[in-house]
Design a protein around this motif. Structure first.
Motif, PDB file in Angstrom:
ATOM      1  N   ARG A  95     -57.190  68.650  26.454  1.00  0.00           N
ATOM      2  CA  ARG A  95     -55.973  69.226  25.893  1.00  0.00           C
ATOM      3  C   ARG A  95     -56.169  70.666  25.443  1.00  0.00           C
ATOM      4  NH1 ARG A  95     -58.495  65.214  24.711  1.00  0.00           N
ATOM      5  NH2 ARG A  95     -58.312  65.300  22.457  1.00  0.00           N
ATOM      6  N   GLN A 108     -56.538  75.691  31.555  1.00  0.00           N
ATOM      7  CA  GLN A 108     -56.494  74.548  32.480  1.00  0.00           C
ATOM      8  C   GLN A 108     -57.792  74.341  33.262  1.00  0.00           C
ATOM      9  OE1 GLN A 108     -53.483  74.764  35.511  1.00  0.00           O
ATOM     10  NE2 GLN A 108     -53.560  72.572  35.931  1.00  0.00           N
ATOM     11  N   PRO A 131     -60.425  66.357  33.034  1.00  0.00           N
ATOM     12  CA  PRO A 131     -59.223  65.530  33.148  1.00  0.00           C
ATOM     13  C   PRO A 131     -58.960  64.785  31.840  1.00  0.00           C
ATOM     14  CG  PRO A 131     -60.547  65.309  35.117  1.00  0.00           C
ATOM     15  CD  PRO A 131     -61.367  66.112  34.148  1.00  0.00           C
ATOM     16  N   TRP A 189     -52.145  78.434  28.894  1.00  0.00           N
ATOM     17  CA  TRP A 189     -52.416  77.260  29.725  1.00  0.00           C
ATOM     18  C   TRP A 189     -53.123  77.658  31.015  1.00  0.00           C
ATOM     19  CZ3 TRP A 189     -53.294  72.392  29.733  1.00  0.00           C
ATOM     20  CH2 TRP A 189     -53.218  71.653  30.916  1.00  0.00           C
ATOM     21  N   ARG A 190     -52.730  78.778  31.603  1.00  0.00           N
ATOM     22  CA  ARG A 190     -53.383  79.243  32.829  1.00  0.00           C
ATOM     23  C   ARG A 190     -54.866  79.487  32.578  1.00  0.00           C
ATOM     24  NH1 ARG A 190     -55.399  83.478  35.173  1.00  0.00           N
ATOM     25  NH2 ARG A 190     -55.009  84.849  33.401  1.00  0.00           N
ATOM     26  N   ARG A 234     -66.784  72.741  31.433  1.00  0.00           N
ATOM     27  CA  ARG A 234     -65.547  72.057  31.065  1.00  0.00           C
ATOM     28  C   ARG A 234     -65.709  71.400  29.697  1.00  0.00           C
ATOM     29  NH1 ARG A 234     -62.371  69.291  36.146  1.00  0.00           N
ATOM     30  NH2 ARG A 234     -62.106  71.216  37.361  1.00  0.00           N
ATOM     31  N   LEU A 257     -60.650  72.601  31.193  1.00  0.00           N
ATOM     32  CA  LEU A 257     -60.467  71.282  30.603  1.00  0.00           C
ATOM     33  C   LEU A 257     -60.875  70.186  31.579  1.00  0.00           C
ATOM     34  CD1 LEU A 257     -56.969  71.853  28.959  1.00  0.00           C
ATOM     35  CD2 LEU A 257     -59.141  71.580  27.735  1.00  0.00           C
ATOM     36  N   ARG A 259     -54.140  68.014  30.229  1.00  0.00           N
ATOM     37  CA  ARG A 259     -54.372  68.111  31.668  1.00  0.00           C
ATOM     38  C   ARG A 259     -54.297  66.717  32.274  1.00  0.00           C
ATOM     39  NH1 ARG A 259     -59.371  71.033  34.963  1.00  0.00           N
ATOM     40  NH2 ARG A 259     -58.743  70.259  36.994  1.00  0.00           N
ATOM     41  N   GLY A 298     -49.007  69.709  38.735  1.00  0.00           N
ATOM     42  CA  GLY A 298     -49.982  70.217  37.772  1.00  0.00           C
ATOM     43  C   GLY A 298     -49.404  70.537  36.420  1.00  0.00           C
ATOM     44  N   PRO A 306     -48.575  70.322  32.703  1.00  0.00           N
ATOM     45  CA  PRO A 306     -49.268  69.597  31.625  1.00  0.00           C
ATOM     46  C   PRO A 306     -48.344  68.607  30.933  1.00  0.00           C
ATOM     47  CG  PRO A 306     -48.675  71.810  30.906  1.00  0.00           C
ATOM     48  CD  PRO A 306     -48.355  71.738  32.373  1.00  0.00           C
TER      49      PRO A 306
END
Length: 256
Positions: A208, A200, A205, A196-197, A180, A203, A255, A232, A234
């Motif tokens: 970006r 996500q 928590p 984004w899929r 991550r 990332l 996220r 979920g 963003p």
């Protein structure tokens, strides 16, 4: 116009990577026959360092040191030479590499926050935007993720030539990444929703995704429903372009 010798990278002058021109045709033969041949002359990547400094400051809101500016210009020449030859940059874009690719990439530097340390450039291609951002944000360690081997080889060459200690190339698929990070960059990758899929799960928590919307991107209303509603979703912020003719907005997706 006289013959121009091909550019050759991998030369350092007083710690600054430069590109030199190879010997003209027949020079190697002359050298073999014992005739004197002048050595390669260092080629200042461009002459407009101060002009670049002014443009970078307008984009970043801060200046960059001279060695960083020269690395940006050396990257421009490397893309114009090797990048075009490898098909990473179109021939039509050769005279516009600085504005369309390097300066455009630098716009994403503003998304980096204090404490951000790790980033992915997803589908990096020829190292854009990852390499310009590594030059401009040295405290950020950027992994350029690219599946195609010839592009990975170019990124590795550029990293070595420019002596970028905070950048590395990673061959392979985005879906195979596990670590991550604080930031992901997506430029000319896929749609905003698909980018984004992919980003996500990578990332942390609060991390970006910085998505380059392209000149035709019309704003938040163009985002698909899954990026605007539902669990979920963003946190989306759109940064309009400024100062670059070919640039579209940046869509920054956080996220939760």
């Amino acid at each position: 116009m006289g013959h121009r010798c091909p550019l050759v990278s991998g030369v350092t002058v007083e710690g600054t990577p430069v590109i030199v021109r190879a010997l003209p045709g027949g020079a190697e033969e002359a050298a073999r026959r014992g005739r004197p041949v002048p050595g390669p002359v260092p080629f200042d990547p461009m002459t407009g360092v101060q002009e670049l400094a002014d443009r970078v400051e307008r984009i970043l809101g801060r200046g960059l040191p001279d060695p960083a500016l020269r690395k940006l210009l050396a990257l421009e020449r490397l893309l114009a030479d090797r990048g075009v030859a490898l098909g990473l940059i179109s021939e039509r874009d050769r005279p516009r590499i600085l504005e369309r690719h390097i300066l455009d990439s630098l716009r994403a530097a503003g998304a980096a926050e204090t404490g951000d340390r790790l980033a992915y450039d997803l589908g990096s291609g020829g190292g854009i935007p990852g390499l310009p951002l590594a030059i401009a944000v040295p405290e950020l360690s950027i992994t350029c993720v690219e599946a195609r081997r010839n592009r990975v080889a170019f990124i590795e060459l550029a990293i070595d030539d420019l002596e970028l200690r905070n950048a590395r190339a990673r061959p392979g698929r985005i879906e195979d990444l596990a670590q991550r990070v604080d930031l992901c960059f997506a430029r000319a990758l896929k749609s905003a929703a698909e980018s984004w899929r992919l980003a996500q799960p990578l990332l942390r928590p609060g991390g970006r995704l910085v998505y380059f919307g392209g000149k035709g991107f019309g704003g938040p209303d163009q985002l698909s429903p899954e990026l605007r509603d539902g669990p979920g979703t963003p946190q989306v912020r759109v940064v309009e372009p400024s100062g670059l003719e070919s640039a579209g907005p940046l869509v920054i997706m956080g996220r939760p």
